[in-house]
Design an enzyme around this catalytic site. Sequence first.
Site, PDB file in Angstrom:
ATOM      1  N   HIS A  48      42.631  36.783  31.973  1.00 55.06           N
ATOM      2  CA  HIS A  48      42.220  35.789  32.974  1.00 55.06           C
ATOM      3  C   HIS A  48      42.596  34.371  32.567  1.00 55.06           C
ATOM      4  O   HIS A  48      42.692  34.060  31.383  1.00 55.06           O
ATOM      5  CB  HIS A  48      40.717  35.899  33.307  1.00 55.06           C
ATOM      6  CG  HIS A  48      39.779  35.451  32.236  1.00 55.06           C
ATOM      7  ND1 HIS A  48      38.732  36.215  31.790  1.00 55.06           N
ATOM      8  CD2 HIS A  48      39.693  34.289  31.544  1.00 55.06           C
ATOM      9  CE1 HIS A  48      38.049  35.551  30.876  1.00 55.06           C
ATOM     10  NE2 HIS A  48      38.614  34.380  30.707  1.00 55.06           N
ATOM     11  N   GLU A  58      38.853  36.113  36.988  1.00 53.89           N
ATOM     12  CA  GLU A  58      38.777  37.458  36.430  1.00 53.89           C
ATOM     13  C   GLU A  58      39.732  38.404  37.152  1.00 53.89           C
ATOM     14  O   GLU A  58      40.204  38.091  38.243  1.00 53.89           O
ATOM     15  CB  GLU A  58      37.333  37.971  36.578  1.00 53.89           C
ATOM     16  CG  GLU A  58      36.304  37.151  35.814  1.00 53.89           C
ATOM     17  CD  GLU A  58      36.367  37.345  34.299  1.00 53.89           C
ATOM     18  OE1 GLU A  58      37.426  37.730  33.771  1.00 53.89           O
ATOM     19  OE2 GLU A  58      35.346  37.114  33.632  1.00 53.89           O
ATOM     20  N   ASP A  92      41.146  39.772  28.843  1.00 51.70           N
ATOM     21  CA  ASP A  92      41.562  40.586  29.994  1.00 51.70           C
ATOM     22  C   ASP A  92      42.648  39.896  30.825  1.00 51.70           C
ATOM     23  O   ASP A  92      42.918  40.286  31.954  1.00 51.70           O
ATOM     24  CB  ASP A  92      40.356  40.954  30.873  1.00 51.70           C
ATOM     25  CG  ASP A  92      39.634  39.728  31.435  1.00 51.70           C
ATOM     26  OD1 ASP A  92      40.128  38.597  31.252  1.00 51.70           O
ATOM     27  OD2 ASP A  92      38.570  39.896  32.071  1.00 51.70           O
ATOM     28  N   ASP A 128      36.452  24.985  34.176  1.00 52.65           N
ATOM     29  CA  ASP A 128      35.319  25.792  34.618  1.00 52.65           C
ATOM     30  C   ASP A 128      34.015  25.360  33.956  1.00 52.65           C
ATOM     31  O   ASP A 128      34.015  24.538  33.035  1.00 52.65           O
ATOM     32  CB  ASP A 128      35.583  27.289  34.354  1.00 52.65           C
ATOM     33  CG  ASP A 128      36.255  27.532  33.005  1.00 52.65           C
ATOM     34  OD1 ASP A 128      36.150  26.669  32.110  1.00 52.65           O
ATOM     35  OD2 ASP A 128      36.860  28.596  32.835  1.00 52.65           O
TER      36      ASP A 128
HETATM   37  N1  LIG Z   1      36.644  30.420  30.790  1.00 51.05           N
HETATM   38  C1  LIG Z   1      37.126  30.487  29.457  1.00 51.05           C
HETATM   39  C2  LIG Z   1      38.629  30.548  29.491  1.00 51.05           C
HETATM   40  O1  LIG Z   1      39.127  29.357  30.074  1.00 51.05           O
HETATM   41  C3  LIG Z   1      39.171  30.741  28.093  1.00 51.05           C
HETATM   42  O2  LIG Z   1      40.574  30.781  28.136  1.00 51.05           O
HETATM   43  C4  LIG Z   1      38.626  32.025  27.518  1.00 51.05           C
HETATM   44  C5  LIG Z   1      39.150  32.339  26.134  1.00 51.05           C
HETATM   45  O3  LIG Z   1      38.383  31.745  25.140  1.00 51.05           O
HETATM   46  P1  LIG Z   1      38.773  31.775  23.618  1.00 51.05           P
HETATM   47  O4  LIG Z   1      39.861  30.785  23.469  1.00 51.05           O
HETATM   48  O5  LIG Z   1      37.537  31.390  22.898  1.00 51.05           O
HETATM   49  O6  LIG Z   1      39.216  33.149  23.310  1.00 51.05           O
HETATM   50  O7  LIG Z   1      37.212  31.891  27.465  1.00 51.05           O
HETATM   51  C6  LIG Z   1      36.548  31.672  28.714  1.00 51.05           C
HETATM   52  O8  LIG Z   1      36.605  32.820  29.478  1.00 51.05           O
END
Ligand SMILES: N[C@@H]1[C@@H](O)[C@H](O)[C@@H](COP(=O)(O)O)O[C@@H]1O
Length: 286
Positions: free
Chosen positions: A144, A149, A142, A73
């Site tokens: 995702h 989402e 959440d 993303d």
């Molecule tokens: N789009 C990204 C996800 O791909 C990732 O898994 C999430 C968790 O990030 P972190 O590993 O910093 O908790 O963050 C963002 O939302």
Amino acid sequence: MRLTIRDTKTEVGHYIGDYIARRINTFVATPGHPNFVLGCPTGSSPLPVYARLVELYKAGKVSFKNVVTFNMDEYVGIPRDHPESYHTFMFKNFFSLIDIDPKNTNLLNGNAEDLYHECEAYEAKILEVGGIDLFLGGIGADGHIAFNEPGSSLKSRTRIKTLAYETILDNCRFFNNDLAAVPRMALTVGVQTVMDAKEVVLVVTGQNKALALSQMIEGGVNHMVTASALQSHPWALVVCDEDATSELRVKTVKYFKSIEKVQDEVEAKYGEVASVRLGLSRVTAA
Ligand SMILES: N[C@@H]1[C@@H](O)[C@H](O)[C@@H](COP(=O)(O)O)O[C@@H]1O
């Protein structure tokens, strides 16, 4: 789906880094699929994985010359060289530290003039290189996966997505805690794009992911926890640390630990190939 538990984030990073290196090293190229295709996430959770892969590269144990990557993303509307763009993240933490050809790295362009076309072209390019061999992913608090989402279709493909308020709050930490500075939209691969990968490995660390982990593993497949779609993936592995297990039932943790123990025994007795044939997907360290 398999669950492997390690004591710390660092050990999780080592485990997955070794696993990916092993996959790259044993990849068999074909004319329609000449390179190993790796799906990449951003976020803090995959950092120890990238650090381990860099370490293995520096030790001469893996090369990325024949690896093509697709990121999950990218934010819409912040410059590509913004310190918090996923483009910057990937080059800073991974691509600039290994021998990958930058031409082989694919990231969605959140500033494309035609965002719809950008998403369609991304899906087409994944097909062109033969599909994704291994999609590494993280999970949002959440539940995702990528930026899919709650409420995202489990059949979704790469598209524009409005971020959930919880995600905006979560990601505020990367933008000097300035809520207004966090982008409200992103381009993201869909749940189905991830599901189409031959193999999916999810890194889940920290207590703030504990609820999401229990929902995705112990709950049903549900669009409100999009990572739960992996329950129906033929080859999905979740690797988490002890902190992330705190909302799982003791029985669940014991069950998955016992599977790993049996697998160790099978591998010791019959070797890794037999273990894979028996449906035990783990491979030993690179
Ligand atoms: N789009 C990204 C996800 O791909 C990732 O898994 C999430 C968790 O990030 P972190 O590993 O910093 O908790 O963050 C963002 O939302």
